[in-house]
Design a protein around this motif. Structure first.
Motif, PDB file in Angstrom:
ATOM      1  N   UNK A 135       5.804  -9.294  20.336  1.00 33.37           N
ATOM      2  CA  UNK A 135       4.859 -10.380  20.627  1.00 33.37           C
ATOM      3  C   UNK A 135       3.471  -9.804  20.869  1.00 33.37           C
ATOM      4  N   UNK A 136       3.404  -8.762  21.706  1.00 29.76           N
ATOM      5  CA  UNK A 136       2.103  -8.159  22.005  1.00 29.76           C
ATOM      6  C   UNK A 136       1.522  -7.453  20.788  1.00 29.76           C
ATOM      7  N   UNK A 137       2.376  -6.848  19.976  1.00 28.93           N
ATOM      8  CA  UNK A 137       1.915  -6.239  18.726  1.00 28.93           C
ATOM      9  C   UNK A 137       1.294  -7.307  17.826  1.00 28.93           C
ATOM     10  N   UNK A 138       1.936  -8.470  17.750  1.00 26.11           N
ATOM     11  CA  UNK A 138       1.460  -9.551  16.889  1.00 26.11           C
ATOM     12  C   UNK A 138       0.139 -10.124  17.381  1.00 26.11           C
ATOM     13  N   UNK A 139      -0.055 -10.170  18.699  1.00 29.36           N
ATOM     14  CA  UNK A 139      -1.327 -10.658  19.246  1.00 29.36           C
ATOM     15  C   UNK A 139      -2.476  -9.770  18.769  1.00 29.36           C
ATOM     16  N   UNK A 140      -2.272  -8.475  18.842  1.00 24.97           N
ATOM     17  CA  UNK A 140      -3.314  -7.540  18.414  1.00 24.97           C
ATOM     18  C   UNK A 140      -3.485  -7.566  16.894  1.00 24.97           C
ATOM     19  N   UNK A 141      -2.401  -7.752  16.170  1.00 28.17           N
ATOM     20  CA  UNK A 141      -2.470  -7.777  14.705  1.00 28.17           C
ATOM     21  C   UNK A 141      -3.336  -8.921  14.191  1.00 28.17           C
TER      22      UNK A 141
END
Length: 214
Positions: A135-141
């Motif tokens: 989820x946090x990876x996707x926010x930054x992506x």
């Protein structure tokens, strides 16, 4: 070594990595707990060679650490290191939010949230922790900055054990499904396309409330 032997060895390493990762992030072990090779080889039904290679790979991921003349243990970070790494993560995520284009595709966040909801329903703490990280990876992506994403993921690798530990402790003391509900609310704010609202939501997200009592 024949090709079939190499493939077998590689698959045993992958199996050991998967099982150890699931145990460490799923709550089977705690930071600082010693990992005894003899016990692990018996449990996994493998020899020392693939186990040691698996432990080497896990050390690269920051999940275990080798201690001179004392074997291997689940990795331990100091309180200061944890605070510093979370601070770096927060800076990177805030920068990503402020540079995310208004038409960014939210599919990655939606998929991570769905995976988290399903894992929570199953009571699978390893999959919950994995979805939380994704989820946090996707926010930054969303920002579309490849180098930012690479740096951010390297930070998450270092603190993934403590992120998982935080989620487990939250599950023990909070109301059922609170962790998932926090991420549902965060998703709704991100979907609003209001950067200031997203920054405020991230600040209140409680990233490590159950680790250091904040």
């Amino acid at each position: 070594m024949r090709q079939t032997d190499e493939l077998t060895s590689a698959s045993l390493v992958e199996l050991a990595v998967l099982r150890l990762t699931r145990e460490i992030l799923g709550g089977g072990t705690e930071p600082g707990e010693r990992l005894v090779e003899e016990q692990l080889t018996k449990r996994f039904g493998i020899s020392r060679a693939p186990l040691r290679e698996a432990l080497r790979l896990l050390a690269q991921q920051g999940l275990v650490e080798h201690m001179p003349r004392r074997g291997v243990r689940v990795a331990v970070l100091s309180d200061a290191d944890i605070r510093d790494l979370y601070a770096v993560r927060d800076v990177l995520e805030r920068h990503a939010v402020t540079t995310t284009p208004p038409d960014a595709d939210l599919g990655g966040i939606a998929a991570a949230l769905k995976a988290m909801q399903e894992a929570d329903e199953r009571g699978d703490q390893f999959d919950v922790a994995t979805a939380h990280r994704e989820f946090h990876v996707a926010v930054v992506a969303l920002a579309g900055n490849r180098q930012l994403a690479i740096v951010h993921e390297s930070v998450l690798v270092k603190i993934q054990l403590y992120m998982a530990l935080n989620l487990r402790r939250e599950a023990e003391v909070a109301r059922p499904h609170d962790g998932v509900h926090r991420h549902e609310r965060l998703f709704d704010v991100v979907a609003s396309r209001d950067p200031e609202a997203v920054l405020a939501a991230l600040a209140e997200h409680g990233a490590r409330s159950y680790i250091d009592g904040e």
